[in-house]
Design a protein around this motif. Structure first.
Motif, mmCIF file in Angstrom:
data_model
loop_
_atom_site.group_PDB
_atom_site.id
_atom_site.type_symbol
_atom_site.label_atom_id
_atom_site.label_comp_id
_atom_site.label_asym_id
_atom_site.label_seq_id
_atom_site.Cartn_x
_atom_site.Cartn_y
_atom_site.Cartn_z
ATOM 1 N N SER A 83 0.839 -1.200 0.000
ATOM 2 C CA SER A 83 0.000 0.000 0.000
ATOM 3 C C SER A 83 0.870 1.244 0.000
ATOM 4 O O SER A 83 2.107 1.164 -0.035
ATOM 5 C CB SER A 83 -0.908 0.001 1.232
ATOM 6 O OG SER A 83 -0.131 0.248 2.396
ATOM 7 N N ASN A 84 0.213 2.411 0.082
ATOM 8 C CA ASN A 84 0.976 3.661 0.076
ATOM 9 C C ASN A 84 1.616 3.971 1.420
ATOM 10 O O ASN A 84 2.155 5.049 1.614
ATOM 11 C CB ASN A 84 0.118 4.834 -0.400
ATOM 12 C CG ASN A 84 -1.077 5.094 0.491
ATOM 13 O OD1 ASN A 84 -1.200 4.542 1.574
ATOM 14 N ND2 ASN A 84 -1.977 5.953 0.020
ATOM 15 N N TYR A 136 10.193 7.099 -7.390
ATOM 16 C CA TYR A 136 8.825 7.632 -7.385
ATOM 17 C C TYR A 136 8.449 8.351 -8.673
ATOM 18 O O TYR A 136 7.276 8.424 -9.016
ATOM 19 C CB TYR A 136 8.643 8.615 -6.224
ATOM 20 C CG TYR A 136 8.846 8.029 -4.852
ATOM 21 C CD1 TYR A 136 7.835 7.319 -4.221
ATOM 22 C CD2 TYR A 136 10.049 8.207 -4.174
ATOM 23 C CE1 TYR A 136 8.012 6.790 -2.939
ATOM 24 C CE2 TYR A 136 10.239 7.682 -2.896
ATOM 25 C CZ TYR A 136 9.226 6.977 -2.288
ATOM 26 O OH TYR A 136 9.412 6.462 -1.030
ATOM 27 N N PRO A 436 6.244 -4.382 -10.653
ATOM 28 C CA PRO A 436 6.174 -2.934 -10.393
ATOM 29 C C PRO A 436 7.169 -2.131 -11.229
ATOM 30 O O PRO A 436 8.269 -2.598 -11.546
ATOM 31 C CB PRO A 436 6.494 -2.822 -8.904
ATOM 32 C CG PRO A 436 6.004 -4.111 -8.335
ATOM 33 C CD PRO A 436 6.325 -5.142 -9.380
ATOM 34 N N PHE A 440 4.913 3.547 -4.737
ATOM 35 C CA PHE A 440 3.819 4.458 -4.406
ATOM 36 C C PHE A 440 4.380 5.697 -3.711
ATOM 37 O O PHE A 440 5.354 5.619 -2.960
ATOM 38 C CB PHE A 440 2.860 3.816 -3.397
ATOM 39 C CG PHE A 440 1.906 2.797 -3.939
ATOM 40 C CD1 PHE A 440 1.093 3.073 -5.019
ATOM 41 C CD2 PHE A 440 1.800 1.553 -3.329
ATOM 42 C CE1 PHE A 440 0.194 2.140 -5.500
ATOM 43 C CE2 PHE A 440 0.896 0.603 -3.790
ATOM 44 C CZ PHE A 440 0.095 0.897 -4.882
ATOM 45 N N TYR A 441 3.724 6.850 -3.933
ATOM 46 C CA TYR A 441 3.990 7.997 -3.069
ATOM 47 C C TYR A 441 3.463 7.691 -1.663
ATOM 48 O O TYR A 441 2.444 7.004 -1.519
ATOM 49 C CB TYR A 441 3.289 9.252 -3.590
ATOM 50 C CG TYR A 441 3.863 9.831 -4.862
ATOM 51 C CD1 TYR A 441 5.177 10.297 -4.905
ATOM 52 C CD2 TYR A 441 3.088 9.927 -6.018
ATOM 53 C CE1 TYR A 441 5.702 10.839 -6.072
ATOM 54 C CE2 TYR A 441 3.598 10.468 -7.185
ATOM 55 C CZ TYR A 441 4.914 10.924 -7.209
ATOM 56 O OH TYR A 441 5.440 11.456 -8.356
ATOM 57 N N GLY A 443 1.304 7.957 1.576
ATOM 58 C CA GLY A 443 -0.060 8.436 1.730
ATOM 59 C C GLY A 443 -0.129 9.817 2.345
ATOM 60 O O GLY A 443 -1.087 10.569 2.101
ATOM 61 N N LYS A 462 -1.412 7.931 -12.991
ATOM 62 C CA LYS A 462 -1.977 7.513 -11.715
ATOM 63 C C LYS A 462 -0.898 6.987 -10.773
ATOM 64 O O LYS A 462 0.114 6.449 -11.208
ATOM 65 C CB LYS A 462 -3.047 6.445 -11.942
ATOM 66 C CG LYS A 462 -4.279 6.962 -12.665
ATOM 67 C CD LYS A 462 -5.318 5.857 -12.839
ATOM 68 C CE LYS A 462 -6.568 6.391 -13.544
ATOM 69 N NZ LYS A 462 -7.580 5.316 -13.746
ATOM 70 N N ASP A 463 -1.153 7.176 -9.486
ATOM 71 C CA ASP A 463 -0.211 6.743 -8.451
ATOM 72 C C ASP A 463 -0.347 5.235 -8.245
ATOM 73 O O ASP A 463 -0.855 4.756 -7.233
ATOM 74 C CB ASP A 463 -0.489 7.508 -7.156
ATOM 75 C CG ASP A 463 0.569 7.281 -6.090
ATOM 76 O OD1 ASP A 463 1.597 6.657 -6.401
ATOM 77 O OD2 ASP A 463 0.358 7.742 -4.948
ATOM 78 N N LEU A 464 0.122 4.496 -9.246
ATOM 79 C CA LEU A 464 0.049 3.038 -9.243
ATOM 80 C C LEU A 464 1.453 2.458 -9.352
ATOM 81 O O LEU A 464 2.361 3.095 -9.902
ATOM 82 C CB LEU A 464 -0.789 2.534 -10.420
ATOM 83 C CG LEU A 464 -2.229 3.027 -10.524
ATOM 84 C CD1 LEU A 464 -2.852 2.553 -11.839
ATOM 85 C CD2 LEU A 464 -3.045 2.530 -9.336
ATOM 86 N N LEU A 465 1.624 1.232 -8.884
ATOM 87 C CA LEU A 465 2.918 0.564 -9.024
ATOM 88 C C LEU A 465 3.278 0.318 -10.483
ATOM 89 O O LEU A 465 4.459 0.215 -10.824
ATOM 90 C CB LEU A 465 2.901 -0.782 -8.283
ATOM 91 C CG LEU A 465 2.771 -0.755 -6.759
ATOM 92 C CD1 LEU A 465 2.738 -2.184 -6.215
ATOM 93 C CD2 LEU A 465 3.912 0.022 -6.121
#
Length: 474
Positions: A83-84, A136, A436, A440-441, A443, A462-465
């Protein structure tokens, strides 16, 4: 009335006295009220090495993505089920500790820090920003440390800005500009720092080579034609040497109490196929002596399938990497030779790409204690190892991947950039068969720097892997 005035005065004095006492009590006796450049430099080098080689950014993420290591239990990171909150360490420590402390040195007066300290600080800050953007993508760069809610710069802006920063760092470094203490890596040897600067400039030149070839060529020429040169032997390798506990190598510290990683089957199989003499360095024989050979763990398995491979029947990473004093290699001579080989292959600089490729492999073998000339010659002369001028990306990519063992963050960049070796996601991974392409950035960026975050992903994606970064978007 006089009595009342005396009470009021005494009460006020007691508050002042109490406040002074609390100030004294709340002071950290170990803190330096006026930070000194040598202490900041020492701390940055140690914390930077821990950040680069530590669990979150290395063996719990990037080493899994490039299939150097695999998880034998708690396999969520190896299945990309993250997750982020999973990649916050690189961001938080990079900005709040490394960049902050390095900016402090850069902002010192000349009396507090001579220009060599500032050149080193600018070099290390550039390296930190490079780690951040490689992982990132778009990141706060120009505003970093200047604003509470900094804007993000695109990856192209960061890379080109870092080339200028490193050019400035080179101009600040000179043996005549004063002594440097607190340097646990190069012991104040400014000539080695100047070589590192040029090697980082060459590294960035290749990062941008598929997107900005003209700028990349000029950067490669600038880096290699500078009189200071680039890393020219294993003695020049930029690495942090650890000592004993509690100042030991992060992997060593981890395996003192944990046993949830194995060397990847992908890498073991490749090293066996090439009869690679680094295999006994990179891996241990399974503790079950009846197995009698190196056995890697498969990547991307469910917890039950990973466990069923057998803790005693699979190979841990080599003891070389799990000793307290194992070095955190950050920029190796071998990498620099591979980069020179690629720069020649791309037509950026003059030279013999094949010979540089062979020298790069030799440097890697030497780095891990393999020096026998016959062993090296036999390895280099295999058909499967020989340089292929028609596909330099494959030759360099596969051998660089092997040489980068343990350096997960940079192995991850080069695998994405060169597209070799060809890797396959494990059977229980959660990204529809993809590996990946980024971190992720954190959160917290959405909650604390939301406008800048939203503006960044509107441009980058989008902030996706699986969102490809600028340097990787073919």
């Amino acid at each position: 009335m006089l009595k009342k005035l005396l009470y009021t005065t005494l009460f006020a004095l007691s508050l002042i006295s109490c406040s002074d006492t609390l100030d004294d009590i709340n002071k950290n006796p170990n803190a330096t009220e006026t930070p000194l450049a040598p202490y900041l430099l020492t701390g940055t080098l140690k914390q930077g090495a821990d950040l680069y080689w530590g669990s979150t950014n290395n063996f719990d993420s990037s080493l899994l993505f490039v299939q150097h290591w695999a998880k034998i239990q708690y396999t969520e990171p190896d299945r990309y089920d993250v997750s982020n909150t999973s990649f916050t360490t690189l961001w938080n420590t990079g900005y709040s500790t490394l960049i902050t402390d390095l900016n402090t040195i850069l902002n010192f007066s000349n009396e507090q820090a001579n220009s060599n300290y500032k050149g080193i600080a600018l070099t290390l800050r550039s390296w930190t920003f490079l780690l951040l953007t490689d992982a990132y993508g778009s990141i706060p760069y120009k505003d970093a440390g200047q604003k509470v809610t900094p804007t993000y710069n695109t990856q192209k802006e960061v890379y080109t800005g870092l080339l200028e920063d490193l050019k400035k760092a080179q101009s600040l470094l000179a043996t005549a500009n004063g002594a440097v203490t607190g340097d646990l890596v190069y012991k104040g040897d400014i000539l080695k720092w100047k070589k590192l600067v040029n090697s980082l400039r060459l590294r960035i030149a290749l990062r941008i080579s598929d997107k900005e070839p003209a700028l990349a060529k000029q950067a490669a020429i600038d880096a290699t034609s500078d009189g200071a040169g680039v890393l020219s032997s294993n003695a020049d390798t930029f690495q942090f040497i650890y000592t004993s506990s509690p100042q030991q190598n992060p992997a060593s510290a981890w395996f003192e109490t944990r046993d949830d990683y194995r060397i990847s089957k992908t890498l073991v199989d490749k090293l066996y196929a090439l009869s690679d003499p680094r295999l006994p360095v990179y891996a241990q024989l399974p503790s079950d002596a009846s197995v009698g050979k190196y056995v890697g763990g498969a990547n991307g398995l469910s917890n039950s399938d990973a466990n069923s491979q057998g803790f005693a029947k699979t190979s841990k990473p080599g003891k070389y990497f799990l000793t307290s004093t194992s070095p955190a290699v950050i920029a190796s001579y071998s990498e620099t030779l591979f980069n020179l080989s690629e720069a020649v292959a791309r037509g950026y600089i003059a030279g013999d790409a094949e010979q540089l490729y062979k020298s790069a492999i030799t440097a890697s073998l030497n780095q891990f204690g393999i020096t026998d000339a016959t062993t090296i010659s036999t390895y280099l002369n295999q058909t499967t190892v020989k340089y292929d001028a028609t596909n330099y990306a494959k030759s360099i990519g596969e051998q660089k991947w092997i040489a980068f063992y343990g350096q997960g963050l940079d192995a991850f960049v080069e695998w994405r950039r060169l597209d070799y070796p060809v890797l396959t996601a494990g059977p229980a991974t959660v990204l529809d068969g993809k590996i990946p392409s980024r971190f992720f950035y954190p959160g917290t960026e959405q909650s604390l720097n939301g406008s800048s975050y939203q503006a960044a992903i509107a441009v980058q994606g989008k902030d996706l892997l699986t969102t490809k970064l600028w340097f990787d978007a073919k």
